[in-house]
Motif scaffolding. Structure first.
Motif, PDB file in Angstrom:
ATOM      1  N   GLY A 159       0.822  -1.209   0.000  1.00 53.64           N
ATOM      2  CA  GLY A 159       0.000   0.000   0.000  1.00 53.64           C
ATOM      3  C   GLY A 159       0.851   1.252   0.000  1.00 53.64           C
ATOM      4  N   ALA A 164      -1.442   4.147  -1.712  1.00 50.95           N
ATOM      5  CA  ALA A 164      -2.863   3.918  -1.446  1.00 50.95           C
ATOM      6  C   ALA A 164      -3.382   4.981  -0.477  1.00 50.95           C
ATOM      7  CB  ALA A 164      -3.053   2.523  -0.845  1.00 50.95           C
ATOM      8  N   GLU A 165      -4.627   5.378  -0.680  1.00 57.34           N
ATOM      9  CA  GLU A 165      -5.237   6.370   0.214  1.00 57.34           C
ATOM     10  C   GLU A 165      -6.595   5.880   0.684  1.00 57.34           C
ATOM     11  OE1 GLU A 165      -5.352  10.304  -1.341  1.00 57.34           O
ATOM     12  OE2 GLU A 165      -3.170  10.433  -1.591  1.00 57.34           O
ATOM     13  N   LEU A 166      -6.805   5.912   1.995  1.00 55.45           N
ATOM     14  CA  LEU A 166      -8.102   5.509   2.571  1.00 55.45           C
ATOM     15  C   LEU A 166      -8.149   5.973   4.024  1.00 55.45           C
ATOM     16  CD1 LEU A 166     -10.780   3.757   2.642  1.00 55.45           C
ATOM     17  CD2 LEU A 166      -9.330   1.933   3.552  1.00 55.45           C
ATOM     18  N   GLY A 167      -9.049   6.870   4.314  1.00 54.02           N
ATOM     19  CA  GLY A 167      -9.275   7.287   5.699  1.00 54.02           C
ATOM     20  C   GLY A 167      -7.989   7.430   6.504  1.00 54.02           C
ATOM     21  N   ASN A 168      -7.966   6.781   7.655  1.00 49.13           N
ATOM     22  CA  ASN A 168      -6.796   6.853   8.540  1.00 49.13           C
ATOM     23  C   ASN A 168      -5.609   6.032   8.035  1.00 49.13           C
ATOM     24  OD1 ASN A 168      -7.692   8.414  11.067  1.00 49.13           O
ATOM     25  ND2 ASN A 168      -9.373   6.991  10.723  1.00 49.13           N
ATOM     26  N   LEU A 169      -5.879   5.136   7.092  1.00 47.73           N
ATOM     27  CA  LEU A 169      -4.794   4.311   6.551  1.00 47.73           C
ATOM     28  C   LEU A 169      -3.745   5.173   5.841  1.00 47.73           C
ATOM     29  CD1 LEU A 169      -3.632   1.474   5.974  1.00 47.73           C
ATOM     30  CD2 LEU A 169      -5.136   1.355   3.978  1.00 47.73           C
ATOM     31  N   THR A 170      -4.180   6.273   5.239  1.00 50.62           N
ATOM     32  CA  THR A 170      -3.256   7.155   4.526  1.00 50.62           C
ATOM     33  C   THR A 170      -2.117   7.611   5.447  1.00 50.62           C
ATOM     34  OG1 THR A 170      -5.118   7.934   3.194  1.00 50.62           O
ATOM     35  CG2 THR A 170      -3.106   9.269   3.139  1.00 50.62           C
TER      36      THR A 170
END
Ligand SMILES: [Zn+2]
Length: 247
Positions: A159, A164-170
């Motif tokens: 990721g 990759a970008e997604l909510g808090n995962l970013t």
């Protein structure tokens, strides 16, 4: 029954007894001295933990992984371990590993209830809460090894490579990205190339160890005094083997 046959039966019974009593380790690991005798005791006592050096604890973790990948796992009585640790714990190490369901530290190192503290976060990166947990584990509870364990084919590493970008995962992946940039690799630098993914995972463990030393004066001080060791490892999902850095 011949004397020889009787003798071999006695030897078999003796082995079974030793296995039942947990002393088989003394035979299986003959030559490693005190380490082997405590390896399969019901649970780790404070006295046993306190007399182990950081290097001896790392050797125990390595031996446990060898039992796992060779199919010689100890026959754990987890209920006995649960009962024996209910009143207190004396873990020898604190681990930082990924959330990946295929890399459960206690299983892949054939550990008992009470042997290690275990921090898990995708991509095994540190943050202030994890450092606080490690400081508790080592300074207050007496653990002597901090082990950062990455693994092959890590989704968090992929990721980070893919942005990759997604909510808090970013924000979490942003902590892994310095490892992507710091990885020297001349081939294809994509998440499809597992050799690159694994090289980044290894670099990520190295950088996380450096981060721990820099961000935690408590742990750095313990390490400089020789009271603890901060070490790294990579777990191979395909072989079940852990590669301990520098070992
Ligand atoms: Zn992972």
């Amino acid at each position: 029954m011949s004397a020889q046959h009787r003798h071999s039966l006695e030897a078999l019974h003796r082995r079974q007894f030793l296995r039942a009593s947990g002393a088989i380790a003394a035979m299986a690991l003959a030559g490693t001295g005190a380490l082997s005798r405590i390896a399969f005791a019901t649970v780790l006592t404070k006295a046993e933990r306190d007399k182990l050096s950081p290097d001896e604890i790392l050797a125990l973790l390595k031996k446990g992984n060898e039992r796992f990948y060779t199919g010689k796992r100890e026959n754990h009585d987890f209920l006995a371990q649960q009962r024996a640790t209910a009143e207190g714990q004396h873990p020898a190490a604190v681990l930082l590993s990924c959330i990946d369901s295929r890399a459960p530290a206690e299983t892949i190192m054939d550990l008992r209830i009470g042997d290690i503290f275990n921090c898990r976060v995708a991509g095994n990166v540190e943050n202030p809460d994890i450092l606080g947990s490690m400081e508790f584990a080592c300074k207050l509870s007496g653990a002597k090894v901090v082990l950062v364990m990455g693994h092959t084919a890590c989704g968090a590493i992929k990721g980070a490579i893919d942005n990759a970008e997604l909510g808090n995962l970013t924000g979490l992946l942003a902590k892994i990205k310095p490892a992507v940039a710091a990885t020297t690799y001349s081939g294809e630098r994509t998440s499809k190339n597992y050799a690159f993914v694994d090289a980044v995972a290894r670099k990520n463990v190295e950088l996380t160890i450096a981060d721990i030393r820099r961000e935690s004066p408590v742990l750095a001080d313990l390490e400089s005094k020789g009271a603890i060791k901060i070490a790294g490892a990579m777990y191979n999902l395909k072989t079940g083997r852990m590669d301990f850095f520098g070992a």
